[in-house]
Design an enzyme around this catalytic site. Structure first.
Site, short mmCIF file in Angstrom:
data_model
loop_
_atom_site.label_atom_id
_atom_site.label_comp_id
_atom_site.label_asym_id
_atom_site.label_seq_id
_atom_site.Cartn_x
_atom_site.Cartn_y
_atom_site.Cartn_z
N CYS A 165 14.84 0.23 -39.24
CA CYS A 165 13.84 0.27 -40.31
C CYS A 165 13.85 -0.94 -41.25
CB CYS A 165 14.08 1.48 -41.19
SG CYS A 165 14.26 3.00 -40.29
N ARG A 198 12.40 -6.50 -36.64
CA ARG A 198 13.48 -5.53 -36.60
C ARG A 198 13.18 -4.38 -35.65
NH1 ARG A 198 16.72 -5.93 -41.24
NH2 ARG A 198 17.16 -3.70 -41.32
N TRP A 201 11.96 2.98 -37.75
CA TRP A 201 12.43 3.01 -36.37
C TRP A 201 13.11 4.36 -36.22
CZ3 TRP A 201 17.06 2.98 -33.52
CH2 TRP A 201 16.93 2.55 -32.21
N ASN A 203 16.57 3.14 -45.17
CA ASN A 203 17.02 2.59 -43.89
C ASN A 203 18.47 3.01 -43.72
OD1 ASN A 203 17.81 1.04 -41.71
ND2 ASN A 203 17.92 -0.87 -42.88
N GLY A 204 18.79 3.65 -42.59
CA GLY A 204 20.16 4.10 -42.37
C GLY A 204 20.15 5.51 -41.81
N LYS A 227 24.93 -10.34 -16.75
CA LYS A 227 24.59 -11.06 -17.99
C LYS A 227 24.49 -12.55 -17.73
CE LYS A 227 23.44 -8.72 -19.79
NZ LYS A 227 22.89 -7.46 -19.93
N GLU A 272 28.63 -5.82 -14.91
CA GLU A 272 27.77 -6.14 -16.05
C GLU A 272 27.97 -7.59 -16.51
OE1 GLU A 272 25.24 -5.14 -17.31
OE2 GLU A 272 25.16 -5.94 -19.34
N LYS A 306 11.54 -6.91 -20.95
CA LYS A 306 12.46 -6.01 -21.67
C LYS A 306 12.32 -4.58 -21.18
CE LYS A 306 15.54 -5.14 -24.79
NZ LYS A 306 16.90 -5.53 -24.40
N HIS A 353 38.32 -9.46 1.94
CA HIS A 353 37.56 -8.88 3.06
C HIS A 353 36.26 -9.64 3.31
CE1 HIS A 353 40.39 -5.62 3.38
NE2 HIS A 353 40.31 -5.43 2.07
C1 F6R Z 1 19.69 -6.37 -18.34
C2 F6R Z 1 18.77 -5.31 -18.69
C3 F6R Z 1 18.17 -4.54 -17.58
C4 F6R Z 1 17.95 -3.09 -18.02
C5 F6R Z 1 17.17 -2.31 -16.96
C6 F6R Z 1 16.99 -0.87 -17.36
O1 F6R Z 1 20.17 -7.04 -19.47
O2 F6R Z 1 18.51 -5.09 -19.83
O3 F6R Z 1 18.94 -4.59 -16.43
O4 F6R Z 1 19.18 -2.49 -18.24
O5 F6R Z 1 15.91 -2.89 -16.77
O6 F6R Z 1 16.32 -0.78 -18.57
P1 F6R Z 1 16.40 0.50 -19.48
O7 F6R Z 1 17.81 0.61 -19.97
O8 F6R Z 1 15.42 0.25 -20.57
O9 F6R Z 1 16.04 1.66 -18.61
#
Ligand code: F6R
Length: 615
Positions: free
Chosen positions: A2, A27, A76, A102-103, A492, A488, A610, A511
């Protein structure tokens, strides 16, 4: 999360508030609202709308809201879905006091029940509304708004940044902060509050950064600061000398870096509301949002389904559930699960993990599981998302909005939720003794602080990245929990640096993959399982003798990797089975710095989105 703005001055407040809210859009939010003390009548004009700020603007386009004291908010959602009703500002019953917040108020359920016993009728599902009613309660008792706010704050547990206006005090705005950020902007004949600096920058560069538990009372010609007991404080304002674009990232060069640094707070926000304390000592885990009943205790299996980073959280979850609760776990990527005609049983617990709550494959898997009669639990960061609406029960990660495409704090808070579930299940199924359970709770409570230690000491990783960012091949290796973290870590690095990177269970190297190792290879070993250090060290020696550069990310303090590694990144000591929440952080930082060094934009990696709402 928020955003808050507030204004006291001689301009019309509404455009200043709307303009300020736009500066806080970064935000993340799902609704917006303003409350302005009317110039012509003894009332507060509250206007709010679900969705983007432009919907709020459209709503008020045909009216002139006259008044030069007001508060505004972008919400949010945490408690209650995104809706007009749940949007802030919230008011007391008679509409004479308005509040933006906010919080998270952790004891809101108790306060709400108490207020309802006093006859208060609530309009929204939010935790914030209790604040407006409590201030009203104490105002009626004390007859003084500042005292009423103070009394209220003394009863709130959790985090807050607050803006409060009251019709009986049309010359002022009261603000307060604990945990959540709030600044006061000092103008000429006008003063401001905001969650961050950008909204005030076009009016002033002189600000007070409110400290923990401080309050401010703003008038158009001056601002008074107070401590939590109401004693006046005097201090010099700070001067802001940076520009708008860097301000939105809180001074960080990129959202990814900001979000890596926010992990300590995200852990706290996700953990604290679920930890029960006996005095200072954590004694239990309580999920208010899910029924932890017989179905959990008698479940035959847990099935976890997700995509990408969220899937990797699921792999760590598998190790956690199996270790602490001794229950079999199947973990699968959603895009495979949905087309496999999977075998599901009535006594399976089905967990989907999704930061956005909108991923198409994850949603399809969720629907399939529901059709098969499984109980579906969602772990998500987005209130009101499709996953949260369709699951039987939802556990929220309180990571706050994640702007950078590559997930960091959403992942680690997913881990936190999975660990909490696994520990609680271990207790309920008696696979953890009471003393083991309490010891693990004491350790998990240390995670936020230890996270901060890592993010505050990142120069070693930055330097290492500056020597390795041109390698042609990078392998992450590990065993058990660490093999899950390797997955992971490798993702990244791929996402933001575009370097070729793979993860292998360390024992698998010989292997096949070891054929790839040469002097242009970097091998990073994640090492947080002391019982397996020797085995892992042997794997490292195998690649080192074939020319690879080697690095360990480890909790070891005995020098177990000093001989076989060119670099050892030491992370704070923690119970090994919980270390996945910490060991990923150096890997995130390494990926970030490699991205920068290779001239990429870590916030917007090529070809990635995203939220993946298509198959
Ligand atoms: C990598 C990343 C993606 C998501 C994937 C699933 O940094 O963000 O691999 O993890 O697309 O997305 P959500 O979690 O939104 O279902």
């Amino acid at each position: 999360m928020c955003g808050i703005v507030g204004y006291v001055g001689s301009k019309q407040a509404t455009p200043v508030l709307i303009n300020g809210l736009k500066k806080l859009e970064y935000r993340g939010y799902d609704s917006a609202g303003v409350a302005v003390l009317s110039e012509s009548s003894d009332e507060i004009l509250v206007r709010k709308s679900k969705g983007a700020i432009k919907f709020l603007e459209e709503k008020i386009a045909d009216e002139v809201i006259k008044g030069s004291v007001g508060i505004g908010h972008t919400r949010w959602a945490t408690h209650g879905e995104p809706s007009d009703l749940n949007s802030h500002p919230h008011t007391n019953v008679s509409g004479t006091i308005a509040v933006v917040h906010n919080g998270i108020i952790e004891n809101y359920a108790k306060l709400k029940a108490w207020l309802q016993d006093q006859g208060v009728v609530f309009k929204s599902q939010t935790d914030t509304e209790v604040i407006a009613h409590l201030i009203n309660y104490f105002y009626e008792k004390t007859g003084e708004i500042f005292k009423a706010v103070l009394e209220t704050l003394h009863r709130l547990e959790g985090s807050y940044a607050l803006g409060v206006v009251c019709t009986k005090y049309p010359d002022r705005l009261i603000a307060a902060r604990k945990e959540s950020p709030l600044i006061v902007g000092l103008g000429k004949g006008e003063n401001f509050i905001a969650s961050d600096v950008p909204p005030v920058l076009e009016y002033t560069r002189d600000v007070y950064y409110l400290n923990q538990n401080e309050l401010a009372v703003l008038y158009n010609d001056h601002v008074d600061l107070f401590d939590s007991e109401g004693n006046k404080i005097v201090r010099e304002p700070s001067h802001v000398d940076w520009d708008l674009s860097s301000a939105e990232k809180g001074g960080y060069a990129h959202f990814m870096l900001k979000e890596i640094h926010e992990q300590s707070k995200a852990f706290t926000d996700t953990l604290r509301p679920r930890l029960v304390f006996d005095g200072e000592t954590p004694s239990d885990i309580q999920f208010d949002e899910i029924e932890f009943g017989e179905d959990w205790k008698t479940a035959g299996r847990i099935v976890i389904t997700a995509c990408g980073t969220a899937y990797h959280a699921g792999v760590v979850g598998k190790y956690a559930f199996e270790k602490f609760a001794r229950i079999p776990v199947a973990v699968d990527v959603a895009s495979e699960f949905r087309y496999r005609n999977p075998i599901l049983n009535q006594n399976d617990i089905f967990i989907v993990i999704s930061q956005s709550g909108e991923t198409a494959d994850t949603l399809a898997a969720l629907r399939l599981a529901k059709q098969a009669g499984a109980k579906v639990i969602a772990i998500t960061n987005c209130v009101g998302s499709t996953v949260s609406r369709e699951a039987d029960e939802v556990i929220y990660t309180w990571a706050g909005p994640e702007i950078a495409v590559a997930s960091t704090k959403a992942y680690t808070t997913q881990l936190m939720c999975l660990y909490l579930l696994a520990l609680k299940l271990g207790k309920e199924r008696h696979t953890l003794s009471e003393s083991e359970y309490k010891k693990l709770l004491s350790e998990i409570a240390l995670i936020p602080e230890k996270t901060k230690e890592i993010t505050e000491n990142q120069s070693e990783i930055q330097k290492f990245a500056s020597r390795q960012f041109n390698k042609s091949k990078i392998f992450y290796i590990g065993r058990q929990f660490d093999s899950a973290s390797s997955l992971e870590s490798a993702l990244k690095l791929k996402e933001v640096s575009y370097m070729h990177c793979e993860a292998f269970a360390a024992g698998e190297l010989k292997h096949g993959p070891i054929a790839l190792v040469d002097s242009d290879t970097l091998v990073v070993a994640i090492a947080t399982e002391p019982a397996l250090y020797e085995k892992l060290a042997s794997n490292i020696v195998e690649v080192k003798s074939r020319g690879a550069v080697t690095m360990a990310i480890t909790i070891d303090k005995t020098g177990a990797f000093n001989n076989c590694c060119d670099e050892v990144i030491s992370i704070p000591d923690i119970e090994p089975s919980l270390a996945s929440m910490l060991s990923i952080i150096p890997a995130q930082l390494f990926a970030y710095y490699c991205s920068i060094l290779r001239g990429n934009d870590p916030d917007k990696p090529r070809n990635l989105a995203k939220s993946v709402t298509v198959e």
